[in-house]
Write an enzyme that holds these catalytic residues in place. Structure first.
Site, PDB file in Angstrom:
ATOM      1  N   SER A  45      -4.207 -15.570  -3.621  1.00 32.61           N
ATOM      2  CA  SER A  45      -5.623 -15.202  -3.742  1.00 32.61           C
ATOM      3  C   SER A  45      -6.254 -14.765  -2.424  1.00 32.61           C
ATOM      4  O   SER A  45      -7.206 -15.386  -1.920  1.00 32.61           O
ATOM      5  CB  SER A  45      -6.391 -16.374  -4.344  1.00 32.61           C
ATOM      6  N   ARG A  63      -5.959  -9.216   5.237  1.00 31.56           N
ATOM      7  CA  ARG A  63      -6.508 -10.182   6.199  1.00 31.56           C
ATOM      8  C   ARG A  63      -6.606 -11.520   5.495  1.00 31.56           C
ATOM      9  O   ARG A  63      -6.760 -11.585   4.277  1.00 31.56           O
ATOM     10  CB  ARG A  63      -7.903  -9.760   6.668  1.00 31.56           C
ATOM     11  N   ASP A  72      -6.114 -14.232  -8.078  1.00 37.40           N
ATOM     12  CA  ASP A  72      -6.685 -15.186  -9.048  1.00 37.40           C
ATOM     13  C   ASP A  72      -7.708 -14.531  -9.980  1.00 37.40           C
ATOM     14  O   ASP A  72      -7.846 -14.914 -11.142  1.00 37.40           O
ATOM     15  CB  ASP A  72      -7.292 -16.417  -8.337  1.00 37.40           C
TER      16      ASP A  72
HETATM   17  C1  BGC Z   1     -10.018 -13.712  -1.488  1.00 38.20           C
HETATM   18  C2  BGC Z   1      -9.777 -13.158  -2.869  1.00 38.20           C
HETATM   19  C3  BGC Z   1      -9.925 -14.256  -3.892  1.00 38.20           C
HETATM   20  C4  BGC Z   1     -11.248 -14.994  -3.715  1.00 38.20           C
HETATM   21  C5  BGC Z   1     -11.392 -16.147  -4.686  1.00 38.20           C
HETATM   22  C6  BGC Z   1     -11.324 -14.477  -1.433  1.00 38.20           C
HETATM   23  O1  BGC Z   1     -11.471 -15.063  -0.177  1.00 38.20           O
HETATM   24  O2  BGC Z   1     -10.025 -12.675  -0.540  1.00 38.20           O
HETATM   25  O3  BGC Z   1      -8.494 -12.596  -2.972  1.00 38.20           O
HETATM   26  O4  BGC Z   1      -9.874 -13.670  -5.173  1.00 38.20           O
HETATM   27  O5  BGC Z   1     -11.330 -15.500  -2.405  1.00 38.20           O
HETATM   28  O6  BGC Z   1     -10.364 -17.065  -4.555  1.00 38.20           O
END
Ligand code: BGC
Length: 490
Positions: free
Chosen positions: A158, A173, A211
């Site tokens: 995620s 990142r 996610d």
């Molecule tokens: C991430 C996402 C993720 C979201 C919720 C963010 O910090 O970059 O990829 O979907 O958090 O978990």
């Protein structure tokens, strides 16, 4: 209500009666800086739509709009057994999921492991070793007799990743306070697979998943009107289905224009230039002291990781610079960054007692601060303001996706600790959506955010299943190595 203008309502009638004028004025000030009115929400949403479009046009924009190679909604008839691994901000979850013959049903076994704090600032090697250890433990526990043949794994990672293929993801990142060396700019799949192979684990990654995409697909498994999947948790983000023909940056691939493609927006990075977000000095401190300043501007105002920290920064400022709170007390515990999480605010907002007894106990127990009744009133109002701002701004992302895609009515599946546990988050978000989209009063809301728990497990299994299905049917777009999938093609 001394000193407050006629339009301002206290959070609880009469509760501010004993609050001295200086604190009332400060409450007014906090209301001014943390309140986001309907006009601002609309402005934010308009700019949001333009950033979503820009991200689909070309790479390197604020909102990355990552194509995920998840190219269909489930129809409820998917079947098979899959492993799912979810590396979240707080926990690591391993699941074995069997999508059964009954439409939309599944069986699940799962184990949860804590993501150790020190891992978040460690090395890539330590991360993959830890994950492989957890997976090994899971397999040894649930398949003692070694009866496991290479199950397809859906890995829910995620974080923002560029995916040229379904089993590929170059980390753009780290977010959510992670700062692990040796991963940014690299494809995480070979690093991860190498750690599994080194242990001889009978597991092959079939799909890398975000996610939000997992949530979108898991909620669509049982509800055909789901159009958006969101996470409001430690981080925040959303995914939705776009048509390939509306993704200019993929034009060179000549994909059929009406074929769907799930887009992981990564909209936590919205408005990194602060063109429209109502940034306060506290948001600036959060950003400047984070491992990635200048990034995830939107996320830093709405996600669970930051809500407690914003609250803490305000209290420290009011004590140290304005001499308004906790006079003469030792606030050393409160001075520790990230010492309060969103659940601290949630508890304050949920305190059922008129004298805010539970809030007082929390300050005493956790921070060794003896807060007076007026101070507690300020804290309560501040928690409401921070929680409300987060919920209202969150609605802008959802409204922007619906505006961009011309969706006038749908369900939005949402997961994450803030959405599921933070008091009034859902209701405040719904009010904001109504204001942004100008729905007539007294009618049923056409776009509704609904809890969709467990997307990370079932969603990952479903996306792995959908990938195998489309490869069988000959759609190998975004599949790097078709032979790799042969073992599952019987
Ligand atoms: C991430 C996402 C993720 C979201 C919720 C963010 O910090 O970059 O990829 O979907 O958090 O978990």
């Amino acid at each position: 209500m001394v000193g407050l203008g006629p339009k301002r309502k206290p959070s609880r009638k009469g509760s501010m009666a004993d609050v001295p004028k200086t604190l009332l004025e400060e409450i007014q000030n906090l209301e001014d800086i943390f309140t986001v009115d309907a006009d601002r929400l609309k402005l934010v949403t308009e700019h949001f739509v333009s950033e979503l479009k820009a991200g689909l046009e070309k790479d390197g924009q604020n909102i990355p709009m990552n194509p995920t190679w998840c190219m269909a909604f489930p129809d409820g008839n998917e079947q098979g057994t899959f492993l799912a691994l979810d590396m979240g901000g707080t926990n690591l979850r391993v699941c074995e999921i069997t999508l059964t013959e009954e439409k939309g049903e599944f069986d699940i076994i799962q184990s949860k492991y804590r993501m150790p704090e020190e891992l978040k600032t460690g090395t890539a090697e330590e991360l993959w070793e830890y994950i492989a250890d957890c997976l090994q433990q899971f397999i040894e526990y649930h398949h003692e007799d070694g009866d496991l043949t290479a199950l397809p794994l859906g890995f829910t990672f995620s974080y923002p990743a560029t995916q040229d293929f379904i089993d590929h993801g170059v980390l753009q990142r780290w977010t959510k306070g992670f700062d692990i060396s040796g991963v940014e700019g690299n494809d995480v799949v070979p690093q991860f697979q190498a750690a599994l192979d080194a242990r001889g684990l009978p597991v092959k990654l079939a799909a890398l998943i975000n996610d939000t995409t997992g949530t979108l697909i898991a909620s669509a498994y049982t509800d055909q009107t789901m159009r958006v999947g969101c996470i409001f948790g430690t981080g925040c983000n959303a995914a939705y289905m776009e048509n390939c023909g509306s993704i200019p940056k993929l034009k060179h691939l000549n994909l059929p224009p009406d074929t769907p493609m799930a887009i992981n927006c990564e909209y936590g990075a919205f408005d990194n230039e602060h063109k429209v977000l109502p940034i306060t000095k506290y948001d600036t401190i959060i950003d400047e002291t984070s491992p990635r300043p200048g990034q995830q501007a939107f996320e830093k105002m709405v996600a669970g990781l930051y809500l407690g920290e914003i609250f803490r920064l305000v209290l420290v400022d009011l004590h140290e610079n304005k001499n308004l709170l906790f006079e003469g007390q030792d606030i050393s515990k409160l001075k520790k960054p990230y010492t309060l999480d969103a659940s601290f605010l949630a508890h304050i907002e949920e305190d059922p007692f008129e004298n805010l007894q539970e809030t007082q106990d929390k300050f005493e127990d956790e921070l060794k601060i003896n807060a007076s009744k007026p101070e507690l009133e300020l804290c309560r109002r501040l928690a409401e303001l921070i929680g409300t701002r987060a919920a209202r701004l969150s609605a802008c992302g959802v409204a922007a996706i619906c505006k961009k895609t011309g969706t006038e009515s749908c369900h939005v599946g949402a997961d994450g600790s803030v959405f599921t546990k933070y008091p009034h988050f859902k209701a405040r978000g719904a009010v904001a959506l109504r204001e942004i989209l100008d729905w007539p009063k007294g009618k049923k809301d056409p776009i509704v955010m609904l809890p969709s728990e467990d997307g990370s497990g079932v969603g990952a299994a479903l996306i792995a299943a959908l990938t195998l299905k489309r490869i069988k049917e000959g759609n190998i777009a975004g599949v790097r190595n078709v032979q790799k999938y042969d073992i599952w093609m019987k």
